[in-house]
Design an enzyme around this catalytic site. Structure first.
Site, short mmCIF file in Angstrom:
data_model
loop_
_atom_site.label_atom_id
_atom_site.label_comp_id
_atom_site.label_asym_id
_atom_site.label_seq_id
_atom_site.Cartn_x
_atom_site.Cartn_y
_atom_site.Cartn_z
N GLY A 1 -8.96 14.37 -3.44
CA GLY A 1 -7.72 14.95 -2.92
C GLY A 1 -7.78 15.13 -1.41
NE ARG B 1 -14.12 7.25 -16.25
CZ ARG B 1 -12.95 7.78 -15.87
NH1 ARG B 1 -12.80 8.26 -14.64
NH2 ARG B 1 -11.95 7.86 -16.71
CG ASP C 1 -17.25 17.71 -8.13
OD1 ASP C 1 -16.14 17.44 -7.62
OD2 ASP C 1 -17.37 18.10 -9.30
CB THR D 1 -13.47 20.42 -2.20
OG1 THR D 1 -12.57 21.12 -3.07
CG2 THR D 1 -14.82 21.07 -2.30
CB ILE D 2 -8.93 23.34 -0.74
CG1 ILE D 2 -8.48 22.89 -2.14
CG2 ILE D 2 -8.25 22.51 0.35
CD1 ILE D 2 -7.04 23.28 -2.48
CG ASP D 3 -11.08 22.94 -5.48
OD1 ASP D 3 -9.97 23.39 -5.15
OD2 ASP D 3 -11.22 21.87 -6.11
CG ASP E 1 -15.62 22.73 -6.68
OD1 ASP E 1 -15.71 22.05 -5.64
OD2 ASP E 1 -15.00 22.34 -7.68
NE ARG F 1 11.88 41.13 -9.09
CZ ARG F 1 12.66 40.22 -8.53
NH1 ARG F 1 12.16 39.38 -7.65
NH2 ARG F 1 13.94 40.15 -8.82
NE ARG G 1 -12.46 20.34 -9.20
CZ ARG G 1 -13.43 19.47 -9.40
NH1 ARG G 1 -13.24 18.48 -10.23
NH2 ARG G 1 -14.58 19.58 -8.79
CD GLU H 1 -6.09 24.49 -10.08
OE1 GLU H 1 -4.94 24.07 -10.13
OE2 GLU H 1 -7.02 23.87 -9.51
#
Ligand code: F6P
Length: 368
Positions: free
Chosen positions: A19, A87, A124, A146-148, A150, A183, A192, A242
């Site tokens: 990404g 793949r 990864d 990666t923004i994640d 991880d 609210r 992820r 998420e």
């Protein structure tokens, strides 16, 4: 850093995989500029990640191509999360998808293009492809993106800080509506299977509840917190990652696509959590999915600097022929580690992480 081209490096390939992410262009710039200026080497920009390596799509980058891009989001090279050469998805005439091992195309193009080294910028998935290609004789240096956040083996990936800034701004903005309308506002963020973006933005935005994949939550704890806050503070902010699992261990999968390096696409838990809270507490609840705004736009100053340091170390690794390695941040130092150290491992939030403990100490609930 002394940059003497003692190993006679003439052509360096560079690609961005997976990404897009703020800071990719800053890395491309910091690899390409010294390569062109100090090594007098040609820099070959591979288009659309590993897809370009399989299909032979590449172009020589000029100094102008890599100038004025440090602050630009996305990647000037294009990227793809569907191009795993081992793949590789091939669309047949009848529209069906056949998965084939096309890694030999990559090897052929690498040698046809006379590359001395290939710098791969990715997460990864990209690093695991890179490791397999290095076993086929390619000279690879990885840069962790990666923004994640991880990816194992590094304290932080570039792009993460920019994503946190966007998510924190979103929490700040949701506070306005939450308090005005009394609210419960839910913000679903990316990440992820890791909760780093939710954790950091939840702390920085003073969320009342943070839900992350690594900490098992109970619905009752969440309902209770929202009800208590509705009496005193009148509103609540929930940040949910998420990839957060429900108490029964399930998570919400938005789509499965076998063409992707990671076939699973997450997303949708925010709306589900909002409905459950509203049903159980009768408090008015709304959900917002932040989505790809977290990946877009200009990198923060922190990410620009980190990306530049990573790129500088990557070019040093190329000069030193320190291949099949990934640059990494450890404390305040950029170092180089074997790619094999990071493959197949995810860096996840631990219960005793100082951010978790600090959040708990100011009353933030993780629903546990
Ligand atoms: O890995 C980065 C990331 O943005 C994740 O946080 C998210 O789950 C995924 O990519 C989304 O992928 P796509 O852009 O293919 O929807």
């Amino acid at each position: 850093m002394s940059l003497k081209n003692t190993n006679k490096i003439k052509r360096i390939g560079i690609l961005t995989g997976g990404g897009d992410c703020p800071g990719l262009n800053a890395v491309i710039r910091s690899v390409a500029k010294p390569a062109m200026t100090f090594l007098n080497a040609e820099v070959i920009g591979i288009e659309d990640g590993f897809e370009g390596m399989v299909n032979g799509k590449a172009k020589t980058l000029s100094y102008i191509d890599v100038s004025g891009i440090i602050n630009k989001g996305g990647t000037i090279l294009g990227t793809s999360n569907k191009g795993d050469p081992f793949r590789f998805p091939i669309e047949l005439k009848n529209g069906a998808i056949e998965i084939k091992d096309c890694s030999e195309n990559v090897v052929k193009n690498y040698f046809d293009w006379k590359l001395d080294a290939l710098v791969v910028i990715g997460g990864d998935g990209t690093m695991s492809i890179a490791e397999k290609l290095s076993k086929k004789g390619l000279n690879i240096v990885g840069v962790p993106k990666t923004i994640d956040n991880d990816l194992d083996g590094t304290d932080i990936t570039f792009g993460h800080d920019s994503a946190i800034a966007v998510a924190t701004d979103a929490v700040d903005r949701l506070q306005t509506t939450a308090s005005s309308h009394k609210r419960v506002m839910i913000l679903e963020v990316m990440g992820r299977y890791a909760g780093w973006i939710a954790l950091a933005s939840g702390i920085a935005g003073a969320a009342d509840i943070i839900l992350i994949p690594e900490i098992k939550f109970s619905w009752e704890k969440i309902f209770d917190m929202c009800l208590k806050r509705s009496i005193k503070a009148k509103f609540s902010i929930v940040v949910v990652a998420e990839g957060t699992k429900f108490p029964d261990g399930n998570l919400i999968i938005k789509e499965k696509d076998k063409k992707r390096t990671d076939p699973i696409r997450l997303g949708g838990i925010g709306e589900f959590v909002a409905q459950r809270i509203q049903q159980a507490t009768s408090l008015e609840t709304r959900a917002v999915i932040l989505g790809h705004t977290q990946r877009g736009g200009s990198p923060t100053a922190f990410d620009r600097i980190l990306a530049t340091k990573y790129g500088a170390m990557a070019i040093k690794s190329v000069i030193d022929k320190n291949f099949n390695t990934m640059v990494s941040l450890k404390g305040d130092k950029i170092i180089s580690i074997p790619i094999s150290d990071v493959v197949g491992k995810l860096r996840l939030v631990t219960q005793d992480n100082q951010m978790v403990l600090a959040a708990k100490s100011v009353g933030t609930s993780f629903g546990d």
